[in-house]
Design a protein around this motif. Structure first.
Motif, PDB file in Angstrom:
ATOM      1  N   GLN A  39       0.847  -1.196   0.000  1.00 57.01           N
ATOM      2  CA  GLN A  39       0.000   0.000   0.000  1.00 57.01           C
ATOM      3  C   GLN A  39       0.875   1.235   0.000  1.00 57.01           C
ATOM      4  N   ALA A  40       0.750   2.012  -1.060  1.00 58.42           N
ATOM      5  CA  ALA A  40       1.475   3.277  -1.161  1.00 58.42           C
ATOM      6  C   ALA A  40       0.602   4.389  -0.590  1.00 58.42           C
ATOM      7  N   PRO A  41       1.205   5.504  -0.185  1.00 61.53           N
ATOM      8  CA  PRO A  41       0.427   6.607   0.385  1.00 61.53           C
ATOM      9  C   PRO A  41      -0.674   7.073  -0.557  1.00 61.53           C
ATOM     10  N   GLY A  42      -1.870   7.190  -0.033  1.00 62.89           N
ATOM     11  CA  GLY A  42      -2.987   7.671  -0.821  1.00 62.89           C
ATOM     12  C   GLY A  42      -3.578   6.662  -1.776  1.00 62.89           C
ATOM     13  N   LYS A  43      -3.088   5.438  -1.728  1.00 60.71           N
ATOM     14  CA  LYS A  43      -3.591   4.400  -2.646  1.00 60.71           C
ATOM     15  C   LYS A  43      -4.164   3.232  -1.869  1.00 60.71           C
ATOM     16  N   GLU A  44      -4.953   2.436  -2.557  1.00 58.60           N
ATOM     17  CA  GLU A  44      -5.512   1.254  -1.942  1.00 58.60           C
ATOM     18  C   GLU A  44      -4.465   0.149  -1.854  1.00 58.60           C
ATOM     19  N   ARG A  45      -4.700  -0.754  -0.924  1.00 61.30           N
ATOM     20  CA  ARG A  45      -3.821  -1.900  -0.802  1.00 61.30           C
ATOM     21  C   ARG A  45      -3.976  -2.771  -2.047  1.00 61.30           C
ATOM     22  N   GLU A  46      -2.842  -3.210  -2.588  1.00 62.97           N
ATOM     23  CA  GLU A  46      -2.890  -3.982  -3.825  1.00 62.97           C
ATOM     24  C   GLU A  46      -2.126  -5.300  -3.693  1.00 62.97           C
ATOM     25  N   PHE A  47      -2.577  -6.254  -4.444  1.00 62.59           N
ATOM     26  CA  PHE A  47      -1.954  -7.563  -4.474  1.00 62.59           C
ATOM     27  C   PHE A  47      -0.580  -7.494  -5.130  1.00 62.59           C
ATOM     28  N   VAL A  48       0.381  -8.226  -4.572  1.00 60.31           N
ATOM     29  CA  VAL A  48       1.722  -8.307  -5.160  1.00 60.31           C
ATOM     30  C   VAL A  48       1.987  -9.724  -5.658  1.00 60.31           C
ATOM     31  N   THR A  49       1.886 -10.687  -4.762  1.00 60.58           N
ATOM     32  CA  THR A  49       2.154 -12.069  -5.113  1.00 60.58           C
ATOM     33  C   THR A  49       1.563 -12.992  -4.067  1.00 60.58           C
ATOM     34  N   ALA A  50       1.379 -14.262  -4.428  1.00 60.85           N
ATOM     35  CA  ALA A  50       0.842 -15.221  -3.481  1.00 60.85           C
ATOM     36  C   ALA A  50       1.335 -16.620  -3.825  1.00 60.85           C
ATOM     37  N   ASP A  90       7.882   0.889  -6.559  1.00 61.51           N
ATOM     38  CA  ASP A  90       7.682  -0.206  -5.617  1.00 61.51           C
ATOM     39  C   ASP A  90       7.601   0.299  -4.175  1.00 61.51           C
ATOM     40  N   THR A  91       7.848   1.577  -3.977  1.00 63.13           N
ATOM     41  CA  THR A  91       7.792   2.145  -2.632  1.00 63.13           C
ATOM     42  C   THR A  91       6.402   2.006  -2.044  1.00 63.13           C
ATOM     43  N   ALA A  92       6.334   1.397  -0.866  1.00 56.87           N
ATOM     44  CA  ALA A  92       5.041   1.144  -0.220  1.00 56.87           C
ATOM     45  C   ALA A  92       5.291   0.459   1.122  1.00 56.87           C
ATOM     46  N   VAL A  93       4.233   0.333   1.879  1.00 56.29           N
ATOM     47  CA  VAL A  93       4.259  -0.562   3.034  1.00 56.29           C
ATOM     48  C   VAL A  93       3.833  -1.939   2.524  1.00 56.29           C
ATOM     49  N   TYR A  94       4.644  -2.934   2.838  1.00 58.55           N
ATOM     50  CA  TYR A  94       4.373  -4.294   2.372  1.00 58.55           C
ATOM     51  C   TYR A  94       3.790  -5.117   3.514  1.00 58.55           C
ATOM     52  N   TYR A  95       2.704  -5.814   3.202  1.00 57.49           N
ATOM     53  CA  TYR A  95       1.988  -6.613   4.187  1.00 57.49           C
ATOM     54  C   TYR A  95       2.002  -8.085   3.796  1.00 57.49           C
ATOM     55  N   CYS A  96       2.237  -8.906   4.785  1.00 52.08           N
ATOM     56  CA  CYS A  96       2.107 -10.342   4.635  1.00 52.08           C
ATOM     57  C   CYS A  96       0.679 -10.731   5.030  1.00 52.08           C
TER      58      CYS A  96
END
Length: 125
Positions: A39-50, A90-96
């Motif tokens: 999730q980047a500032p001002g944006k919705e959380r988005e899928f990266v990989t699974a 790619d700058t963002a907060v990354y969530y598991c």
């Protein structure tokens, strides 16, 4: 209660690499699909990989294909995200994230039941 703890984020120059880790506790997740979102500032959380429970099936968003790699060590209840050739976008907060009762991967936020607190990844140009 399941807890997911991410680590490995930081500041890196464009073209650099980082490896994120996500350690699970409270329950074994070796039979569960797991994923990474950002999730980047001002944006919705988005899928990266699974990844499926075994790691035999994985899926990536187009913008990270060939640069990012998800893997898991079920013996350690840990999933990893290797990020190479990082770009400023790619700058963002990354969530598991982990699925509570499904062994396959999912691409939606709603597909996951457990979330980590996030780790910041900043890529400078």
């Amino acid at each position: 209660q399941v807890q997911l703890v991410e680590s490995g984020g930081g500041l890196v120059q464009a073209g650099g690499s980082l490896r994120l880790s996500c350690a699970a506790s409270g329950r074994t997740l070796s039979n569960n699909g797991m994923g990474w979102f950002r999730q980047a500032p001002g944006k919705e959380r988005e899928f990266v990989t699974a990844s499926s429970w075994s790691g035999g099936s994985t899926y990536y968003r187009d913008s990270v294909k060939g640069r990012f790699s998800i893997s898991r060590d079920n013996a350690k209840n840990t999933v990893y995200l290797q990020m190479n050739n990082l770009k400023p976008e790619d700058t963002a907060v990354y969530y598991c994230a982990a699925r509570g009762w499904a062994s396959g991967w999912g691409v939606g936020v709603g597909d996951y039941d457990y979330w980590g607190q996030g780790t910041q990844v900043t890529v400078s140009s």
